[in-house]
Design a protein around this motif. Structure first.
Motif, PDB file in Angstrom:
ATOM      1  N   UNK A 137       0.783  -1.232   0.000  1.00  0.00           N
ATOM      2  CA  UNK A 137       0.000   0.000   0.000  1.00  0.00           C
ATOM      3  C   UNK A 137       0.812   1.278   0.000  1.00  0.00           C
ATOM      4  N   UNK A 138       2.136   1.161  -0.085  1.00  0.00           N
ATOM      5  CA  UNK A 138       3.007   2.343  -0.098  1.00  0.00           C
ATOM      6  C   UNK A 138       3.103   2.886  -1.525  1.00  0.00           C
ATOM      7  N   UNK A 139       2.832   4.177  -1.677  1.00  0.00           N
ATOM      8  CA  UNK A 139       2.929   4.779  -3.006  1.00  0.00           C
ATOM      9  C   UNK A 139       4.387   5.126  -3.316  1.00  0.00           C
ATOM     10  N   UNK A 140       4.744   5.135  -4.593  1.00  0.00           N
ATOM     11  CA  UNK A 140       6.113   5.512  -4.957  1.00  0.00           C
ATOM     12  C   UNK A 140       6.469   6.927  -4.495  1.00  0.00           C
TER      13      UNK A 140
ATOM     14  N   UNK B 223       5.314   8.609  -1.892  1.00  0.00           N
ATOM     15  CA  UNK B 223       5.545   8.611  -0.455  1.00  0.00           C
ATOM     16  C   UNK B 223       6.950   8.070  -0.148  1.00  0.00           C
ATOM     17  N   UNK B 224       7.313   6.962  -0.787  1.00  0.00           N
ATOM     18  CA  UNK B 224       8.635   6.366  -0.550  1.00  0.00           C
ATOM     19  C   UNK B 224       9.743   7.342  -0.943  1.00  0.00           C
ATOM     20  N   UNK B 225       9.585   8.019  -2.067  1.00  0.00           N
ATOM     21  CA  UNK B 225      10.592   8.993  -2.495  1.00  0.00           C
ATOM     22  C   UNK B 225      10.691  10.142  -1.497  1.00  0.00           C
ATOM     23  N   UNK B 226       9.579  10.555  -0.946  1.00  0.00           N
ATOM     24  CA  UNK B 226       9.562  11.683  -0.010  1.00  0.00           C
ATOM     25  C   UNK B 226      10.181  11.331   1.334  1.00  0.00           C
ATOM     26  N   UNK B 227       9.966  10.135   1.805  1.00  0.00           N
ATOM     27  CA  UNK B 227      10.603   9.692   3.055  1.00  0.00           C
ATOM     28  C   UNK B 227      12.115   9.709   2.903  1.00  0.00           C
TER      29      UNK B 227
ATOM     30  N   UNK C  78      -0.543   7.467   1.393  1.00  0.00           N
ATOM     31  CA  UNK C  78       0.017   6.126   1.315  1.00  0.00           C
ATOM     32  C   UNK C  78      -0.588   5.329   2.466  1.00  0.00           C
ATOM     33  N   UNK C  79      -0.686   4.018   2.294  1.00  0.00           N
ATOM     34  CA  UNK C  79      -1.329   3.218   3.328  1.00  0.00           C
ATOM     35  C   UNK C  79      -0.514   2.009   3.764  1.00  0.00           C
ATOM     36  N   UNK C  80       0.743   1.943   3.403  1.00  0.00           N
ATOM     37  CA  UNK C  80       1.562   0.791   3.768  1.00  0.00           C
ATOM     38  C   UNK C  80       1.894   0.776   5.251  1.00  0.00           C
ATOM     39  N   UNK C  81       2.154  -0.394   5.803  1.00  0.00           N
ATOM     40  CA  UNK C  81       2.524  -0.474   7.220  1.00  0.00           C
ATOM     41  C   UNK C  81       3.778   0.360   7.496  1.00  0.00           C
ATOM     42  N   UNK C  82       3.656   1.317   8.388  1.00  0.00           N
ATOM     43  CA  UNK C  82       4.772   2.201   8.698  1.00  0.00           C
ATOM     44  C   UNK C  82       4.962   3.274   7.647  1.00  0.00           C
TER      45      UNK C  82
ATOM     46  N   UNK D 168       2.529  12.417   1.167  1.00  0.00           N
ATOM     47  CA  UNK D 168       3.931  12.653   0.788  1.00  0.00           C
ATOM     48  C   UNK D 168       4.524  13.899   1.455  1.00  0.00           C
ATOM     49  N   UNK D 169       3.740  14.977   1.545  1.00  0.00           N
ATOM     50  CA  UNK D 169       4.261  16.213   2.135  1.00  0.00           C
ATOM     51  C   UNK D 169       4.556  16.027   3.627  1.00  0.00           C
ATOM     52  N   UNK D 170       3.698  15.312   4.324  1.00  0.00           N
ATOM     53  CA  UNK D 170       3.971  15.036   5.737  1.00  0.00           C
ATOM     54  C   UNK D 170       5.226  14.180   5.893  1.00  0.00           C
ATOM     55  N   UNK D 171       5.414  13.220   4.987  1.00  0.00           N
ATOM     56  CA  UNK D 171       6.604  12.359   5.053  1.00  0.00           C
ATOM     57  C   UNK D 171       7.875  13.184   4.859  1.00  0.00           C
ATOM     58  N   UNK D 172       7.887  14.031   3.850  1.00  0.00           N
ATOM     59  CA  UNK D 172       9.077  14.855   3.590  1.00  0.00           C
ATOM     60  C   UNK D 172       9.320  15.837   4.734  1.00  0.00           C
ATOM     61  N   UNK D 173       8.260  16.434   5.259  1.00  0.00           N
ATOM     62  CA  UNK D 173       8.390  17.405   6.353  1.00  0.00           C
ATOM     63  C   UNK D 173       8.878  16.742   7.634  1.00  0.00           C
ATOM     64  N   UNK D 174       8.405  15.550   7.901  1.00  0.00           N
ATOM     65  CA  UNK D 174       8.784  14.810   9.110  1.00  0.00           C
ATOM     66  C   UNK D 174      10.291  14.594   9.186  1.00  0.00           C
ATOM     67  N   UNK D 175      10.905  14.355   8.035  1.00  0.00           N
ATOM     68  CA  UNK D 175      12.338  14.074   7.981  1.00  0.00           C
ATOM     69  C   UNK D 175      13.167  15.301   7.625  1.00  0.00           C
ATOM     70  N   UNK D 176      12.504  16.448   7.435  1.00  0.00           N
ATOM     71  CA  UNK D 176      13.236  17.674   7.148  1.00  0.00           C
ATOM     72  C   UNK D 176      13.843  17.723   5.759  1.00  0.00           C
TER      73      UNK D 176
END
Length: 153
Positions: free
Chosen positions: A42-45, A47-51, A72-76, A81-89
């Motif tokens: 369930x992880x979108x490409x 989202x993965x790129x943004x993390x 994205x809906x994958x486990x973990x 995508x924007x929240x993922x990129x922001x979370x990691x700076x």
């Protein structure tokens, strides 16, 4: 293109994104891989790129049609995508998402979770938070939503 071939290309795309292989990502997108299709978990490409902070790959996926706000809906790997990129700076990746229309006010978890700004502040990632604040202010005033450019350095 037949469905089976597109599914195979899309599966390969997920692997290329995870391995940060920008040239391969571009080649797979050109061949017909679906930039929005999630992997088996369930992880979108995007989202993965943004993390990973892969701004170039995020740009390629967005240019190929990946929706900037699709969760994205994958486990973990739940969230936008924007929240993922922001979370990691990952400020450059945040900038790419904003330039492609990502909503800096969108909350995760169907509107009940954190905003990208809250994730950036929690980091703490002040440069990313400043970029998001500028984007939010731009939306409120009708100005640019991508925020300030790179800081000289």
């Amino acid at each position: 293109m037949n469905r089976r071939r597109r599914k195979k290309l899309t599966k390969s795309l997920a692997g290329a994104v995870l391995c940060d292989e920008g040239t391969r990502v571009d080649r797979l997108l050109k061949a017909g891989a679906d930039p929005a299709a999630p992997d088996a978990d369930g992880t979108t490409p995007l989202y993965a790129a943004c993390v990973q902070g892969s701004a170039g790959i995020a740009r390629s996926l967005l240019a190929a049609g990946a929706p900037p706000d699709a969760p994205s809906a994958g486990p973990g790997a739940e969230g936008t995508p924007l929240c993922a990129a922001a979370c990691w700076g990952h400020t450059d990746t945040v900038r790419v998402l904003l330039a492609h229309g990502a909503d800096p006010t969108l909350r995760e978890d169907h509107g009940t979770g954190w905003t990208p700004l809250r994730w950036a502040l929690r980091g703490p990632h002040p440069e990313t938070a400043d970029l998001l604040r500028a984007a939010i202010a731009g939306r409120e005033t009708g100005g640019p939503v991508s925020g300030p450019g790179p800081t000289p350095g």
